[in-house]
Design an enzyme around this catalytic site. Sequence first.
Site, PDB file in Angstrom:
ATOM      1  N   LYS A 131       0.860  -1.187   0.000  1.00  0.00           N
ATOM      2  CA  LYS A 131       0.000   0.000   0.000  1.00  0.00           C
ATOM      3  C   LYS A 131       0.886   1.223   0.000  1.00  0.00           C
ATOM      4  O   LYS A 131       2.030   1.172   0.461  1.00  0.00           O
ATOM      5  CB  LYS A 131      -0.883   0.018   1.249  1.00  0.00           C
ATOM      6  CG  LYS A 131      -2.114   0.884   1.128  1.00  0.00           C
ATOM      7  CD  LYS A 131      -3.248   0.125   0.465  1.00  0.00           C
ATOM      8  CE  LYS A 131      -4.506   0.950   0.337  1.00  0.00           C
ATOM      9  NZ  LYS A 131      -5.644   0.102  -0.082  1.00  0.00           N
TER      10      LYS A 131
HETATM   11  P1  NAD Z   1     -13.343   7.883  -2.742  1.00  0.00           P
HETATM   12  O1  NAD Z   1     -12.297   8.919  -2.586  1.00  0.00           O
HETATM   13  O2  NAD Z   1     -13.890   7.609  -4.086  1.00  0.00           O
HETATM   14  O3  NAD Z   1     -14.589   8.187  -1.768  1.00  0.00           O
HETATM   15  C1  NAD Z   1     -14.429   8.445  -0.414  1.00  0.00           C
HETATM   16  C2  NAD Z   1     -15.760   8.880   0.182  1.00  0.00           C
HETATM   17  O4  NAD Z   1     -15.592   9.030   1.591  1.00  0.00           O
HETATM   18  C3  NAD Z   1     -16.269  10.208  -0.344  1.00  0.00           C
HETATM   19  O5  NAD Z   1     -17.669  10.125  -0.579  1.00  0.00           O
HETATM   20  C4  NAD Z   1     -16.001  11.166   0.799  1.00  0.00           C
HETATM   21  O6  NAD Z   1     -16.914  12.244   0.845  1.00  0.00           O
HETATM   22  C5  NAD Z   1     -16.199  10.252   1.987  1.00  0.00           C
HETATM   23  N1  NAD Z   1     -15.594  10.777   3.195  1.00  0.00           N
HETATM   24  C6  NAD Z   1     -14.344  11.265   3.349  1.00  0.00           C
HETATM   25  N2  NAD Z   1     -14.171  11.714   4.605  1.00  0.00           N
HETATM   26  C7  NAD Z   1     -15.324  11.489   5.255  1.00  0.00           C
HETATM   27  C8  NAD Z   1     -15.773  11.722   6.571  1.00  0.00           C
HETATM   28  N3  NAD Z   1     -14.984  12.302   7.480  1.00  0.00           N
HETATM   29  N4  NAD Z   1     -17.046  11.364   6.899  1.00  0.00           N
HETATM   30  C9  NAD Z   1     -17.861  10.798   5.998  1.00  0.00           C
HETATM   31  N5  NAD Z   1     -17.483  10.547   4.726  1.00  0.00           N
HETATM   32  C10 NAD Z   1     -16.240  10.890   4.358  1.00  0.00           C
HETATM   33  O7  NAD Z   1     -12.703   6.571  -2.094  1.00  0.00           O
HETATM   34  P2  NAD Z   1     -13.050   5.041  -2.389  1.00  0.00           P
HETATM   35  O8  NAD Z   1     -12.121   4.553  -3.431  1.00  0.00           O
HETATM   36  O9  NAD Z   1     -14.511   4.878  -2.563  1.00  0.00           O
HETATM   37  O10 NAD Z   1     -12.562   4.373  -1.023  1.00  0.00           O
HETATM   38  C11 NAD Z   1     -13.386   4.347   0.128  1.00  0.00           C
HETATM   39  C12 NAD Z   1     -12.879   3.268   1.064  1.00  0.00           C
HETATM   40  O11 NAD Z   1     -12.879   2.014   0.377  1.00  0.00           O
HETATM   41  C13 NAD Z   1     -11.447   3.430   1.586  1.00  0.00           C
HETATM   42  O12 NAD Z   1     -11.365   2.919   2.885  1.00  0.00           O
HETATM   43  C14 NAD Z   1     -10.636   2.575   0.646  1.00  0.00           C
HETATM   44  O13 NAD Z   1      -9.423   2.143   1.216  1.00  0.00           O
HETATM   45  C15 NAD Z   1     -11.601   1.416   0.465  1.00  0.00           C
HETATM   46  N6  NAD Z   1     -11.355   0.605  -0.730  1.00  0.00           N
HETATM   47  C16 NAD Z   1     -11.375   1.167  -1.973  1.00  0.00           C
HETATM   48  C17 NAD Z   1     -11.142   0.361  -3.074  1.00  0.00           C
HETATM   49  C18 NAD Z   1     -11.231   0.898  -4.483  1.00  0.00           C
HETATM   50  O14 NAD Z   1     -11.140   0.103  -5.428  1.00  0.00           O
HETATM   51  N7  NAD Z   1     -11.431   2.183  -4.681  1.00  0.00           N
HETATM   52  C19 NAD Z   1     -10.845  -1.001  -2.912  1.00  0.00           C
HETATM   53  C20 NAD Z   1     -10.853  -1.552  -1.638  1.00  0.00           C
HETATM   54  C21 NAD Z   1     -11.110  -0.724  -0.548  1.00  0.00           C
END
Ligand code: NAD
Length: 446
Positions: A131
Amino acid sequence: MDTSATSSPAPEAADTPMTKAAPIEVKEFENLYEMAVAQFERAADMTDLNPALRAILSQPKNEIIVNFPVRMDDGSTTMAKGYRIQHNNILGCYKGGLRFSPLVHLDEVKALAAWMTWKCALADLPFGGGKGGIQIDPTQLSRSELERVTRRFTHALGNNIGPDYDIPAPDMGTNAQTMVWMMDTYMNTIAYASKNVSRHVVTGKTVASGGSLGRDEATGRGTVYNIASWAVENGVDLQHCTVAVQGFGNVGSYAARILQDEYGAKLVAVQDHTGSIGNKKGIDANELAGYVEQDGGVKGYGKADEMSAADFWTAECDIFIPAALEWQLTSDNAPNMKCRIIAEGANGPTTMAADKILTENGIEMIPDILANAGGVIVSFFEWTQNRRGETWYLDEVRHKLKRRIADAYDRVTQTMNHYGCTRREATSIAALNRVAQAYDERGIFP
Ligand code: NAD
């Protein structure tokens, strides 16, 4: 060539449950990596892991920190700090996302890298865990500044990444465009004849630049396939289910849209960094996704009521999907949650104390390394397509993803029955057993 999923051996469901490990002291950690290690230790205790392997797996193999200058649009120069943690590669290349956020720090990335090792092992992928991230706020940078940060970071990482060594992907604050800039920078630093066989140095690229169809929706879709497996197991009709989602970015919005469009579930509450909204009659997830894309957040969406954060956490719903940051479900809000099941789209959204409270309150949990494995599974498909010079149809990608998720879900259920443990413990144990088996077979060099 057949690309269908294969299963690693799982204990028989009919086995007599093994005795549970002694209860552990459950506390609210202040450090994400300490929590990741505590989860690992729990699985190690329950599987009686040998001490040498316990020591090896308790820390990452490599911790890379780079400080590099970035030219800003106004002509000034700023220093950025970037991380790449390579936790383990016994099962294959290091694999894991890159996070751009002002909150990124070493122990966060170490925890996320360790979870990638377990996630890939659980999904039966030929990958280890890694990561990375940069301590920047991407919302404060122009597109050209973001491009320069990304390219300079890629250059600073140099040979620490590579298509058959360590393969980054998008995470919070990064997207397909970020990956294309990384790929292009990497390709321009290697021998001319090797360029086009190095596209798989990153996954999660745009389709035009070598990405896979279905990668954008993959994590949310994988979360939904897990929920669907749980629903079948428990005789739950998802058409009558209500859903609350925290985080309406990539993972949260796709999960909500797929649950609505393909399973008939109703989205009733959403929270993101701009606020919380709710509507018991239902919120159209596709329309909200369009609004968020345009307006940057859910705040102000006209077809739902604004609600307080406290009301969001106590909203009545069947399915709750945390899909934002780590440590959102804590001992403060967990006691009042009213859902039936939580599917962790985010990594590490639940503290260990909250996990215990939720379990005691009978709320089921699909833990992160299972619930959000869809992303890395389709990243594996992208990597495979690039290596073979193939492009797969979307229905092929979805079908293979569904099969792999169902397979992992079943393996976890069998492990739960075998060890008489929670689903979270079972995910860690199933993953650890696979890694431990590889170490047992290979031994320690020299
Ligand atoms: P993203 O940047 O597309 O979206 C993040 C979301 O979280 C946004 O809607 C944002 O407004 C919200 N957010 C941020 N701070 C916040 C807060 N304090 N309170 C409430 N909401 C808040 O990110 P993503 O890719 O959707 O990732 C989200 C989670 O999923 C992370 O933990 C990431 O590690 C995990 N994840 C993502 C993937 C992927 O393929 N993108 C894969 C596995 C895990």
